[in-house]
Design an enzyme around this catalytic site. Structure first.
Site, mmCIF file in Angstrom:
data_model
loop_
_atom_site.group_PDB
_atom_site.id
_atom_site.type_symbol
_atom_site.label_atom_id
_atom_site.label_comp_id
_atom_site.label_asym_id
_atom_site.label_seq_id
_atom_site.Cartn_x
_atom_site.Cartn_y
_atom_site.Cartn_z
ATOM 1 N N PHE A 1 2.185 -8.050 -0.877
ATOM 2 C CA PHE A 1 0.903 -7.838 -1.554
ATOM 3 C C PHE A 1 -0.193 -8.450 -0.663
ATOM 4 O O PHE A 1 -0.312 -8.047 0.481
ATOM 5 C CB PHE A 1 0.993 -8.306 -3.016
ATOM 6 C CG PHE A 1 1.665 -7.211 -3.833
ATOM 7 C CD1 PHE A 1 3.025 -6.941 -3.667
ATOM 8 C CD2 PHE A 1 0.937 -6.368 -4.648
ATOM 9 C CE1 PHE A 1 3.629 -5.869 -4.319
ATOM 10 C CE2 PHE A 1 1.537 -5.299 -5.317
ATOM 11 C CZ PHE A 1 2.881 -5.050 -5.152
ATOM 12 N N TYR B 1 -2.159 3.903 8.466
ATOM 13 C CA TYR B 1 -1.438 2.619 8.473
ATOM 14 C C TYR B 1 -0.291 2.644 7.454
ATOM 15 O O TYR B 1 0.874 2.386 7.791
ATOM 16 C CB TYR B 1 -2.410 1.468 8.167
ATOM 17 C CG TYR B 1 -1.709 0.204 7.762
ATOM 18 C CD1 TYR B 1 -0.988 -0.525 8.695
ATOM 19 C CD2 TYR B 1 -1.717 -0.237 6.444
ATOM 20 C CE1 TYR B 1 -0.300 -1.671 8.321
ATOM 21 C CE2 TYR B 1 -1.043 -1.376 6.058
ATOM 22 C CZ TYR B 1 -0.332 -2.091 6.996
ATOM 23 O OH TYR B 1 0.353 -3.219 6.615
ATOM 24 N N THR C 1 0.831 -1.222 0.000
ATOM 25 C CA THR C 1 0.000 0.000 0.000
ATOM 26 C C THR C 1 0.861 1.268 0.000
ATOM 27 O O THR C 1 0.323 2.346 -0.216
ATOM 28 C CB THR C 1 -0.983 0.049 1.195
ATOM 29 O OG1 THR C 1 -0.238 -0.062 2.393
ATOM 30 C CG2 THR C 1 -2.009 -1.046 1.134
#
Ligand code: UDP
Length: 351
Positions: A189, A160, A138
């Protein structure tokens, strides 16, 4: 598997958690003794019995909070680890939006505490253990294209992801300040599945946010149906595409990264993914085949913040570490199902 270069243990912070327990098994398989550092805030002590059943070896346990630097220093003194894998942290994107301070405290504060303890231990023993850090894909935010390579621009869309990026940057700065810091950053991932024995697996508290544990709970009757978040994305069938990765492949990636650093490799950052994207409906179909029952689902609105397609270019990990995911989506689903059907309520079943 490569032979271990040392009988000093590998320290695994967060070693009782989902990724940690599988990494512990993979380290045992490769011949490394392990010391698990965990406060069981999001895991269960029973996982250590399960690891022992699978491996025939019980990891040492140090129960405590990584934010307690003085205690962590004493753990280093007791075990003098050959390498450290830092997995301890919090990881729910939605919760991080609601409570960012908790995320900054545990994820950034915990990493600083660990670095301080490593530095203090170095002053005593004259050498610094290599460090493997658990990061996330991310940090690529919404990529301009797929597959994603490690040199894509980095950003964050949640506290996060922000914490992971900050720790990556701190580790980079520390490494630039002193070349004896050897750090591997692993950008995961979508880890799914479980050890093939079904003895360890993902045990989310409350309603799962992620697709695979939610589908597993539908299959076992804990949820009535799956909500598919959007069917109008520009993908093969309109549903979101992700790079699902078997957790044992991910665990073996940690072993390879640790071994590479112990063998003298310089610091590096790699994606850990399969390089293959699967849609939500493809996952549903594969899970139905694995569990032998239908997974009822309804098409629902898109989930805010979701992107259409996200998958890795895992070429760098292959080139650098000789690592490649070996297990396919069918195996991910059948192993997730083995875990879920043997442990319908996770580790808390027998209480
Ligand atoms: N998803 C879904 N229903 C759910 C949970 C997830 O349709 O109950 C979809 C989600 O929109 C995404 C994919 O499944 O396209 C993977 O979501 P997950 O939360 O597991 O991973 P992430 O989006 O963080 O990569």
């Amino acid at each position: 598997m490569t032979a271990p270069t040392s009988q000093r243990p590998v320290m695994l912070t967060g070693g009782a958690g989902y990724i940690g327990s599988h990494t512990c098994v993979a380290l045992h398989e490769a011949g490394h003794p392990v010391v698990v550092v965990d406060d069981f805030s999001n895991s269960h002590p029973r996982v250590l019995d399960r690891i022992e059943t699978i491996s025939g070896v019980r990891p040492s346990l140090e129960r405590g909070d990584v934010l307690d630097t003085a205690w962590l220093c004493s753990v280093f003194e007791r075990h003098d680890p050959a390498a450290v894998i830092h997995l301890a942290g919090v990881k729910a994107v939605g919760e991080s939006v609601a409570n960012p301070i908790k995320y900054f405290d545990i994820n950034i504060g915990g990493s600083i505490s660990l670095m301080k303890a490593m530095q203090a231990h170095r002053q005593q023993v004259g050498r610094l253990s290599p460090l493997v850090f658990s990061s996330t894909a991310t940090v690529y935010g919404e990529p301009s294209r797929v597959p994603i390579t490690e040199d894509f621009p980095l950003t964050f869309e949640s506290p996060y992801a922000h914490t992971k990026l900050v720790v990556e940057q701190m580790l980079g700065a520390v490494g630039r300040s002193e070349s004896s810091w050897k750090v591997a950053v692993l950008r995961y991932f979508n880890p799914v599945g479980a050890h093939r024995s079904g003895l360890i697996g993902e045990d989310p508290s409350g309603t799962p946010n992620n697709l695979m544990p939610f589908v597993s709970q539908v299959a076992v009757g804990r949820q009535a149906h799956l909500n598919v978040f959007g069917d109008d994305y520009p993908t093969i069938d309109g549903t979101g595409v992700r790079d699902y990765l078997h957790v044992m492949d991910l665990a073996e990636g940690h072993v390879r990264a640790t071994q590479a650093l112990m063998d003298g490799c310089d610091s590096f950052t790699v994606n850990l993914g399969t390089g293959i994207g699967h849609s939500v409906l493809q996952v549903v179909k594969a899970f139905e085949a694995a569990c032998g029952k239908p997974i009822p689902y309804r098409i629902a609105a898109r989930r805010p913040g979701d992107v259409a397609a996200y998958f890795a270019d895992p070429g760098k990990a292959h080139k650098l570490l000789g690592w490649q995911a070996r297990r396919d989506l069918g195996q991910m689903c059948s192993d997730a199902w083995a875990w879920q059907s043997l442990n319908p309520k996770g580790y808390r079943e027998q209480e």
